[in-house]
Design an enzyme around this catalytic site. Structure first.
Site, PDB file in Angstrom:
ATOM      1  N   CYS A 162       0.867  -1.176   0.000  1.00  0.00           N
ATOM      2  CA  CYS A 162       0.000   0.000   0.000  1.00  0.00           C
ATOM      3  C   CYS A 162       0.906   1.229   0.000  1.00  0.00           C
ATOM      4  O   CYS A 162       1.611   1.489   0.991  1.00  0.00           O
ATOM      5  CB  CYS A 162      -0.898  -0.006   1.243  1.00  0.00           C
ATOM      6  SG  CYS A 162      -1.946   1.454   1.319  1.00  0.00           S
ATOM      7  N   CYS A 198      -4.999   6.256  -4.379  1.00  0.00           N
ATOM      8  CA  CYS A 198      -4.354   4.943  -4.257  1.00  0.00           C
ATOM      9  C   CYS A 198      -2.910   5.134  -4.700  1.00  0.00           C
ATOM     10  O   CYS A 198      -2.661   5.441  -5.873  1.00  0.00           O
ATOM     11  CB  CYS A 198      -5.086   3.934  -5.134  1.00  0.00           C
ATOM     12  SG  CYS A 198      -4.280   2.324  -5.195  1.00  0.00           S
TER      13      CYS A 198
HETATM   14  N1  LIG Z   1      -5.940  -2.408  -2.343  1.00  0.00           N
HETATM   15  C1  LIG Z   1      -4.573  -2.718  -2.749  1.00  0.00           C
HETATM   16  C2  LIG Z   1      -3.586  -2.443  -1.595  1.00  0.00           C
HETATM   17  C3  LIG Z   1      -3.641  -0.993  -1.160  1.00  0.00           C
HETATM   18  C4  LIG Z   1      -3.256  -0.084  -2.263  1.00  0.00           C
HETATM   19  C5  LIG Z   1      -3.497   1.395  -2.035  1.00  0.00           C
HETATM   20  N2  LIG Z   1      -4.251   1.795  -0.875  1.00  0.00           N
HETATM   21  C6  LIG Z   1      -2.208   2.180  -2.147  1.00  0.00           C
HETATM   22  O1  LIG Z   1      -2.107   3.290  -1.602  1.00  0.00           O
HETATM   23  O2  LIG Z   1      -1.284   1.668  -2.851  1.00  0.00           O
HETATM   24  C7  LIG Z   1      -4.482  -4.183  -3.119  1.00  0.00           C
HETATM   25  O3  LIG Z   1      -5.037  -5.016  -2.405  1.00  0.00           O
HETATM   26  O4  LIG Z   1      -3.825  -4.479  -4.126  1.00  0.00           O
END
Ligand SMILES: N[C@H](CCC[C@H](N)C(=O)O)C(=O)O
Length: 268
Positions: A77, A204
């Site tokens: 993340c 994200c």
């Molecule tokens: N939901 C993503 C992980 C968190 C990604 C996101 N919150 C970031 O800031 O990179 C996954 O399971 O692939």
């Protein structure tokens, strides 16, 4: 009454519960509990939950364990990495420059304090070996799997419906899904449907990284330092093209302390 102390941070609107490390044992790998803590009505509310664990190796300041709001441990993340670095600086009193390990390996982070609780954090992201181009769009792994496609009228695009459809078209592991569009000023806008949240998040980090690399790969920008406008704020990606992929990839942006509290784990 079993309670835990926690901290709430957000990076460009992507928000996280960070458990006070003394309470990690009560939460680690407890899927139903983590889902409840992330629930925006029955719990604290967050896109994900992060554990800060003491470093084991020489030069490893700490380890980061990341769970999506569905309660399951997941891949990197990027915004969570920036927020746990801000937490490490603010609460664990680590120096501005730190090295931590996430599920995908080591990460360098640089924390700049703008005011108490408000940080600008730069996070080194993993090298990206390959950008796959399909008839559906582009796909790459920026520490988490990301599909990227250009759309028109991003502001009104059906992100939930189309995002869910595409997310589920990537087999059992699935993929995060990013819709991007250059605005009239030539700025890249992005909206993301996140795997494991199973909905749109306001930003994200690994998604913004994938979007910047995709735009460069498609020849739509010659810059290797790109600002992207997510729903919850602005993030920046720097990179170097390398052997058909990218290296020296850095994600930077705001990371803010929101509040801290105590929650009773036995609440219905
Ligand atoms: N939901 C993503 C992980 C968190 C990604 C996101 N919150 C970031 O800031 O990179 C996954 O399971 O692939």
């Amino acid at each position: 009454m079993a309670t835990i102390d926690f901290f709430k941070y957000q990076g460009a609107g992507n928000d996280f519960v960070i458990v006070r490390p003394e309470f990690n044992k009560a939460v680690k790998d407890k899927t139903a509990l983590i889902e409840r803590l992330c629930d925006r009505r029955f719990g604290i509310g967050a896109d994900g939950l992060i554990l800060w664990e003491k470093g084991q190796e020489e030069g490893e300041d700490f380890q980061m364990v990341y769970y999506n709001s569905d309660g399951r441990e997941s891949t990197l993340c990027g915004n969570g990495g920036r927020c746990i670095a801000a937490f490490a600086f603010q609460v664990q009193e680590l120096p501005q420059s730190m090295q931590f390990t996430a599920i995908d390996g080591p990460h360098q982070a640089e924390v700049e304090e703008q005011s108490p609780g408000n940080y600008w954090v730069r996070l080194q992201m993993p090298d990206v070996k390959e950008v796959k181009t399909t008839n559906k769009g582009m796909w790459m792994d920026t520490g988490s799997p990301h599909h990227v496609e250009f759309v028109k009228n991003l502001a009104t695009y059906p992100v939930e419906d189309r995002g869910r459809e595409i997310r589920n078209s990537y087999g059992t592991a699935g993929s995060n899904v990013n819709f991007i569009e250059f605005d009239a000023q030539g700025e890249l806008g992005i909206r993301t449907y996140e795997r494991g949240v199973e909905g749109e998040t306001l930003a994200c980090g690994t998604g913004v990284t994938a979007a910047a690399l995709a735009a460069y790969q498609q020849g739509l920008t010659a810059k290797n330092k790109i600002g992207l406008q997510a729903q919850g704020g602005k993030l920046q990606v720097e990179f170097e093209p390398h052997e058909g992929g990218f290296k020296n990839v850095w994600l930077s942006g705001p990371a803010k302390f929101v509040f801290k509290g105590t929650i009773d784990l036995e609440k219905p």
